[in-house]
Design an enzyme around this catalytic site. Structure first.
Site, PDB file in Angstrom:
ATOM      1  N   GLU A 149      -5.302  -8.612  -0.240  1.00 42.00           N
ATOM      2  CA  GLU A 149      -6.068  -8.379   0.983  1.00 42.00           C
ATOM      3  C   GLU A 149      -7.528  -8.134   0.629  1.00 42.00           C
ATOM      4  O   GLU A 149      -7.823  -7.381  -0.295  1.00 42.00           O
ATOM      5  CB  GLU A 149      -5.548  -7.161   1.766  1.00 42.00           C
ATOM      6  N   GLU A 154       0.794  -1.223   0.000  1.00 43.81           N
ATOM      7  CA  GLU A 154       0.000   0.000   0.000  1.00 43.81           C
ATOM      8  C   GLU A 154       0.834   1.284   0.000  1.00 43.81           C
ATOM      9  O   GLU A 154       0.829   2.051   0.982  1.00 43.81           O
ATOM     10  CB  GLU A 154      -0.980  -0.009   1.183  1.00 43.81           C
TER      11      GLU A 154
END
Length: 579
Positions: free
Chosen positions: A275, A158
């Site tokens: 995720e 991220e």
């Protein structure tokens, strides 16, 4: 004896040199299949900081359930784990600790992905921390260079803050891959976009020229559902948001992955969903429904996936009780994809640009952004002549839209642009603090008309003067954007529909006096709601395994609808009370 030792040395050397030279990235992605994250463990500041330390027995449990890989998030940048001055040496003890975890995964025939997670110093100061970032990857790659290809690397989790800049992230990612290739020429490496590993913004990702890359994305939408009650995400005040598994909700997911699908096809790269998950403050039935759909949807697309996560707030296993969250296990590994839940809609607003011109829409320019609005060919047309520095510097808005607390809504619209670009939309408050009742919904615009939709649940108080907003401020000028068929609808699940999802697993009948409705439950369901044929709720009941009895002596003669829920499955069927 020397000849035997020499032969062993040759064999081991061959293993080291050629262990990675198997198959293609697509074949590897197929091998990854279904996976799960070991979250809140090694990406915490210390292994015990977030109350979920590593347990060596977990990998056997995970393998026995039927998962084929694990993703291991790791924070490498604490001063206890790596020095902050050149040569930025990673602690040998910490490397050995991670090696032990990797070895345990391989011992249990699980593929394992190790990444760089929560590299906060890098996000805050990319230029100042770049050398440390690359040095750490050089050390990690060298340490694991003899491992088989069932160990994969993921460059960074991220990217954000300073690395939200796509051009800068493309440079960092390419140099990290180059550093890894010095010692791991064929290792499979996962790479993401600069947008928090999200599904949007992929058009700005420049892939290195490397055949052994896998694209990874994360997905937590709708955010107010997946993160409700989560103080760490500033969502502690939001609760009670459900995911009903309607066709509209499913279509919103499909649209979110449209850009991923186009990017993967254009660049011929496999996709791993690294995720996705929902926090434990959401109701379990909604969590199981959402997880079932996403798991089967990813598999339908040919994507590998890793659920977030095993044994913490989103997890499928509770270490305190030593029990699985079986509805989530079933959703991930066993549930077939059911038919979507039927729904009814009522229109709150529907545009009519043919009869009503601009139909009460307002176009606002702020800061130095500039543009104008008109009706062209029965479409609302925005011409951007100068872009702003923030998305809200150009806003298209419709006011006085009534929104009710705890109701679910769907916004649909058709849009196009003179060139490919990204905009966002939300439904929100027309007053300070100007907050959104829905998620902020980003969407990619093309030069042909495309349909879009998103769904949200209103968790604030009733607002009779809400607004529909399209944020267009960062679309590069000059650009022309057209909108039509804008519709906001209130959604109600149609529980009176005689819908069956798979085989009926509960034998249901009235006793001889019609005073009790009996359920013989095999354990699949944990809830039964009884509706009148008109849709009014008669009773809501908790079911246990075995015989359950619900008093029906005061029910009138007629047809009733029974909705059974549990383990991510919903069934509705009718039953007649004859007197």
């Amino acid at each position: 004896m020397k000849q035997i030792l020499f032969l062993c040395f040759i064999l081991l050397s061959s293993f080291s040199l050629f262990a990675q030279e198997k198959g293609t990235a697509f074949e590897m992605n197929k091998q990854l299949g279904k996976g799960i994250n070991i979250g809140n463990t090694f990406e915490a500041p210390t292994e015990n900081a977030w109350g979920n330390p590593w347990n060596p027995s977990y990998f056997k449990m995970i393998a026995d359930l039927g998962f084929s890989h694990v993703r291991l998030p790791i924070r490498w940048d604490t001063s206890e784990r790596a020095t902050t001055e050149p040569p930025y040496t990673i602690s040998e003890d910490f490397l050995e600790r991670i090696k032990g975890v990797v070895d345990e995964a391989l011992k249990n025939k699980l593929h394992i992905i190790i990444n760089m997670h929560h590299h906060e110093s890098l996000f805050k100061d990319p230029a100042g921390q770049k050398a440390r970032f690359l040095s750490q990857w050089q050390q990690i790659a060298d340490y694991f260079k003899t491992y088989p290809d069932s160990l994969l690397f993921e460059i960074l989790n991220e990217p954000q803050e300073g690395l939200a800049d796509a051009g800068l992230w493309n440079q960092f990612a390419a140099e990290a891959v180059s550093e890894i290739r010095k010692t791991n020429p064929n290792r499979y490496v996962l790479i993401c976009s600069s947008n928090w590993s999200g599904t949007s913004g992929l058009d700005l990702l420049e892939l290195p020229n490397d055949k052994n890359l896998i694209l990874t994305v994360h997905y937590y939408s709708p955010f107010d559902f997946t993160h409700q009650g989560a103080d760490f995400a500033n969502m502690g005040h939001i609760t009670g948001v459900k995911w009903l598994d309607t066709e509209t909700e499913r279509e919103a997911v499909r649209q979110d992955f449209r850009e991923v699908k186009l990017f993967a096809e254009k660049h011929n790269i496999p996709v791993h969903v690294g995720e996705f998950g929902s926090f434990n403050k959401a109701d379990m039935d909604s969590r199981a429904r959402w997880t079932t759909f996403l798991s089967r949807f990813f598999e339908e697309l040919g994507y590998s996936w890793a659920y977030w996560e095993f044994s913490s707030g989103f997890g499928i296993y509770n270490p305190a009780t030593e029990k699985y969250q079986q509805p989530l296990v079933n959703a991930l590994l066993h549930n077939p994809l059911p038919e979507p839940v039927p729904m009814e809609t009522s229109v709150i607003y529907e545009s009519d640009f043919e009869k009503n011109g601009q139909d009460g829409w307002y176009f606002q320019t702020l800061s130095n952004a500039a543009g104008n609005m008109s009706n062209e060919n029965n479409q609302l047309t925005i011409k951007v002549t100068k872009e702003g520095t923030d998305s809200w510097h150009l806003q298209l808005m419709k006011f006085n839209v009534p929104i009710e607390k705890d109701k679910q809504y769907r916004l649909t619209f058709t849009a196009s642009a003179s060139k490919e670009c990204t905009a966002s939309s939300y439904v929100g408050r027309n007053d300070t603090p100007w907050d959104a009742y829905s998620d902020y919904y980003p969407f990619k615009l093309y030069n042909t008309n495309e349909s879009y939709s998103y769904v949200f649940t209103m968790k604030s108080s009733d607002d009779p003067q809400g607004r529909i907003v399209f944020d267009l401020g960062v679309i590069p000028a000059p650009a022309t954007i057209s909108f039509s068929n804008i519709k906001l609808e209130k959604i109600q699940v149609d529980y009176t529909s005689n819908t069956h999802v798979g085989k009926l697993d509960v034998y249901t009948y009235f006793d001889s006096n019609l005073n009790n409705l009996i359920f013989n439950n095999d354990g699949t369901y944990n809830k039964a709601t009884i509706f009148s044929i008109s849709g009014a709720i008669i009773s809501t009941n908790i079911l246990t395994q075995g015989i359950n009895s619900i008093y029906s002596g005061n029910w009138r003669q007629g047809i009733y609808v029974i909705v059974l829920e549990g383990n991510g499955i919903r069934q509705a069927h009718k039953i007649l009370k004859s007197r």
